[in-house]
Design an enzyme around this catalytic site. Sequence first.
Site, PDB file in Angstrom:
ATOM      1  N   THR A  46       0.821  -1.215   0.000  1.00  0.00           N
ATOM      2  CA  THR A  46       0.000   0.000   0.000  1.00  0.00           C
ATOM      3  C   THR A  46       0.854   1.263   0.000  1.00  0.00           C
ATOM      4  O   THR A  46       0.451   2.296  -0.546  1.00  0.00           O
ATOM      5  CB  THR A  46      -0.956   0.000   1.208  1.00  0.00           C
ATOM      6  OG1 THR A  46      -0.216  -0.286   2.396  1.00  0.00           O
ATOM      7  CG2 THR A  46      -2.035  -1.057   1.035  1.00  0.00           C
ATOM      8  N   TYR A 109     -13.152  -1.756   2.887  1.00  0.00           N
ATOM      9  CA  TYR A 109     -14.429  -1.124   2.558  1.00  0.00           C
ATOM     10  C   TYR A 109     -15.613  -2.077   2.715  1.00  0.00           C
ATOM     11  O   TYR A 109     -16.624  -1.722   3.313  1.00  0.00           O
ATOM     12  CB  TYR A 109     -14.435  -0.518   1.144  1.00  0.00           C
ATOM     13  CG  TYR A 109     -15.669   0.320   0.895  1.00  0.00           C
ATOM     14  CD1 TYR A 109     -15.769   1.603   1.420  1.00  0.00           C
ATOM     15  CD2 TYR A 109     -16.751  -0.182   0.178  1.00  0.00           C
ATOM     16  CE1 TYR A 109     -16.918   2.358   1.222  1.00  0.00           C
ATOM     17  CE2 TYR A 109     -17.902   0.555  -0.014  1.00  0.00           C
ATOM     18  CZ  TYR A 109     -17.980   1.823   0.511  1.00  0.00           C
ATOM     19  OH  TYR A 109     -19.108   2.574   0.338  1.00  0.00           O
ATOM     20  N   TYR A 135      -2.220  -9.400   6.098  1.00  0.00           N
ATOM     21  CA  TYR A 135      -1.966  -8.014   6.496  1.00  0.00           C
ATOM     22  C   TYR A 135      -3.217  -7.443   7.141  1.00  0.00           C
ATOM     23  O   TYR A 135      -4.252  -7.293   6.490  1.00  0.00           O
ATOM     24  CB  TYR A 135      -1.554  -7.195   5.267  1.00  0.00           C
ATOM     25  CG  TYR A 135      -1.221  -5.745   5.533  1.00  0.00           C
ATOM     26  CD1 TYR A 135      -0.973  -5.241   6.807  1.00  0.00           C
ATOM     27  CD2 TYR A 135      -1.134  -4.838   4.461  1.00  0.00           C
ATOM     28  CE1 TYR A 135      -0.663  -3.917   7.021  1.00  0.00           C
ATOM     29  CE2 TYR A 135      -0.812  -3.503   4.665  1.00  0.00           C
ATOM     30  CZ  TYR A 135      -0.587  -3.049   5.943  1.00  0.00           C
ATOM     31  OH  TYR A 135      -0.274  -1.718   6.155  1.00  0.00           O
ATOM     32  N   ARG A 140      -7.109   1.365   7.952  1.00  0.00           N
ATOM     33  CA  ARG A 140      -7.313   1.578   6.522  1.00  0.00           C
ATOM     34  C   ARG A 140      -8.430   0.702   5.947  1.00  0.00           C
ATOM     35  O   ARG A 140      -9.081   1.088   4.981  1.00  0.00           O
ATOM     36  CB  ARG A 140      -6.014   1.325   5.748  1.00  0.00           C
ATOM     37  CG  ARG A 140      -4.984   2.430   5.921  1.00  0.00           C
ATOM     38  CD  ARG A 140      -3.707   2.103   5.166  1.00  0.00           C
ATOM     39  NE  ARG A 140      -2.749   3.207   5.256  1.00  0.00           N
ATOM     40  CZ  ARG A 140      -2.550   4.104   4.297  1.00  0.00           C
ATOM     41  NH1 ARG A 140      -3.236   4.038   3.179  1.00  0.00           N
ATOM     42  NH2 ARG A 140      -1.657   5.067   4.450  1.00  0.00           N
ATOM     43  N   LYS A 164       1.338  -9.548   8.978  1.00  0.00           N
ATOM     44  CA  LYS A 164       1.789  -8.182   9.225  1.00  0.00           C
ATOM     45  C   LYS A 164       0.691  -7.516  10.032  1.00  0.00           C
ATOM     46  O   LYS A 164      -0.401  -7.266   9.522  1.00  0.00           O
ATOM     47  CB  LYS A 164       2.040  -7.438   7.908  1.00  0.00           C
ATOM     48  CG  LYS A 164       2.457  -5.984   8.087  1.00  0.00           C
ATOM     49  CD  LYS A 164       2.561  -5.272   6.746  1.00  0.00           C
ATOM     50  CE  LYS A 164       2.934  -3.798   6.946  1.00  0.00           C
ATOM     51  NZ  LYS A 164       2.945  -3.045   5.667  1.00  0.00           N
ATOM     52  N   ILE A 206       7.533  -5.083   8.781  1.00  0.00           N
ATOM     53  CA  ILE A 206       7.540  -4.539   7.423  1.00  0.00           C
ATOM     54  C   ILE A 206       7.329  -3.046   7.594  1.00  0.00           C
ATOM     55  O   ILE A 206       6.254  -2.595   7.961  1.00  0.00           O
ATOM     56  CB  ILE A 206       6.472  -5.187   6.532  1.00  0.00           C
ATOM     57  CG1 ILE A 206       6.792  -6.670   6.342  1.00  0.00           C
ATOM     58  CG2 ILE A 206       6.405  -4.483   5.181  1.00  0.00           C
ATOM     59  CD1 ILE A 206       5.749  -7.449   5.560  1.00  0.00           C
TER      60      ILE A 206
END
Length: 296
Positions: A46, A109, A135, A140, A164, A206
């Site tokens: 991202t 979303y 992840y 987000r 992650k 990361i």
Amino acid sequence: MKELRGAGVALITPFKEDGSLDVEALRKVVAFNIEGNIDYLVVLGTTAESVTLSKAEKLLVMRTVEEANAGVLPLVIGIGGNNTAALVEELQSADLSAYDAILSVSPYYNRPTQEGVYQHFAALSQASPLPIILYNVPGRTGSNMLPETVVRLAKKFDNIVAVKEACGDMTQVQELISKRPEGFLVLSGDDITALPTIVAGGDGVISVIGQGLPEEFSKMVHEGLNGNTEVAYSYHYKMQEGMKLIFEEGNPAGIKVIFEYLGLAHPFVRLPLIVASDALKHRIVSFMESMIRIPA
């Protein structure tokens, strides 16, 4: 997967002023991180603004990093989204021969239930030719992939090898570490929690800021993994202000200011993101100047 332990970085995608890819700058960023002792590179995560890249641009980024890396470091490719069927098709058709693992973000979303998240990654696992790093980034995606879902996936699918974790909640991170199956890696997805995660028994990070301060950041991670907590925290505290500053106006606007300061890449981002404000740029530059003044 031992090669995913340590300090990984989520590479930026450098742009020129006209908005086109800056391939030469990307090569410089890769070389800078190899020289800085980073352990592996994440391509098209991202932080790479991958959602604003065309298919042709993504392919160019992949090939550029592959050539610049020349097999030196393990490579992880970001393949994630909220359309499960499209991701399955991509995993089955893409040439991923240069990559060691896939980083896949929890669907955003749509805000699926925990069972929906599980079924999404089950489908990706069955289609993937490579090991998968889950992840979780609730800030987000709008949903939190809970430890029980991660552990369930890790126990069921041998090719789901790591997570992650960017929930920002160390209690959740500790629960995940305590319940994970043997060999499953817990990687921090937040720079500020990288060392606390390692000290709690995690396996690395990361990072975003790590690509701009590879020597200092990799030293912090490696010292932490080796149990040298005092030394590791000395590096953490040196970089702590920068870890906060680079996210103040969104990612990757902040880290791109660091690359501008280093003379490696321009600070340009693609809409709907905008470049960092002059005030923030000044503070990031002051931080970088303070880092140079501090002996390693």
